[in-house]
Write a protein that holds these residues in place. Structure first.
Motif, short mmCIF file in Angstrom:
data_model
loop_
_atom_site.label_atom_id
_atom_site.label_comp_id
_atom_site.label_asym_id
_atom_site.label_seq_id
_atom_site.Cartn_x
_atom_site.Cartn_y
_atom_site.Cartn_z
N HIS A 72 34.42 20.43 26.60
CA HIS A 72 33.94 21.52 27.39
C HIS A 72 33.91 22.83 26.32
N TRP A 82 32.24 26.88 25.82
CA TRP A 82 31.34 27.91 26.09
C TRP A 82 30.21 28.12 25.11
N GLU A 142 27.13 33.43 28.09
CA GLU A 142 27.58 32.13 27.74
C GLU A 142 27.29 31.15 28.92
N PRO A 160 27.93 26.90 30.13
CA PRO A 160 28.86 25.71 30.00
C PRO A 160 28.12 24.70 29.22
N TYR A 187 23.66 21.66 26.66
CA TYR A 187 24.01 22.86 27.60
C TYR A 187 22.79 22.91 28.54
N ALA A 205 36.28 25.94 26.20
CA ALA A 205 36.24 26.27 27.76
C ALA A 205 37.40 26.16 28.60
N SER A 247 34.84 32.64 30.95
CA SER A 247 33.90 33.15 30.34
C SER A 247 33.86 34.64 29.94
N SER A 304 29.19 34.79 32.64
CA SER A 304 28.53 33.50 32.60
C SER A 304 27.17 33.53 33.00
N TYR A 355 25.94 31.42 34.81
CA TYR A 355 26.12 31.00 36.22
C TYR A 355 26.56 31.67 37.20
#
Length: 71
Positions: free
Chosen positions: A8, A10, A18, A20, A40, A60, A64, A68, A70
């Protein structure tokens, strides 16, 4: 391509945001540098698999930096 454990990461393919990702493999370039094959998902839900340079990646195992994509 050097095979190894999937990790995993970033990924920062286009700037400071960033996302994942999964690091799938490594490739040594002619100049001696390394690139990583990474998959990604973008904030617009597009799945991307591409070669990224080491400065575009970070393990990861930490939070982040710079936000991120997200939240």
């Amino acid at each position: 391509m050097a095979a190894g454990r999937i990790r995993h990461v970033w990924a920062r393919p286009d700037g400071p945001t960033e996302m994942p990702g999964l690091l799938l493999g490594w490739q040594r370039q002619r100049d001696g540098s390394w690139t990583a094959l990474v998959t990604y998902v973008t904030p617009r839900e597009r799945i991307v698999t591409e070669w990224l340079t080491l400065d575009q990646l970070r393990p990861a195992d930490t939070a982040s930096y710079g936000g991120s994509a997200y939240g």
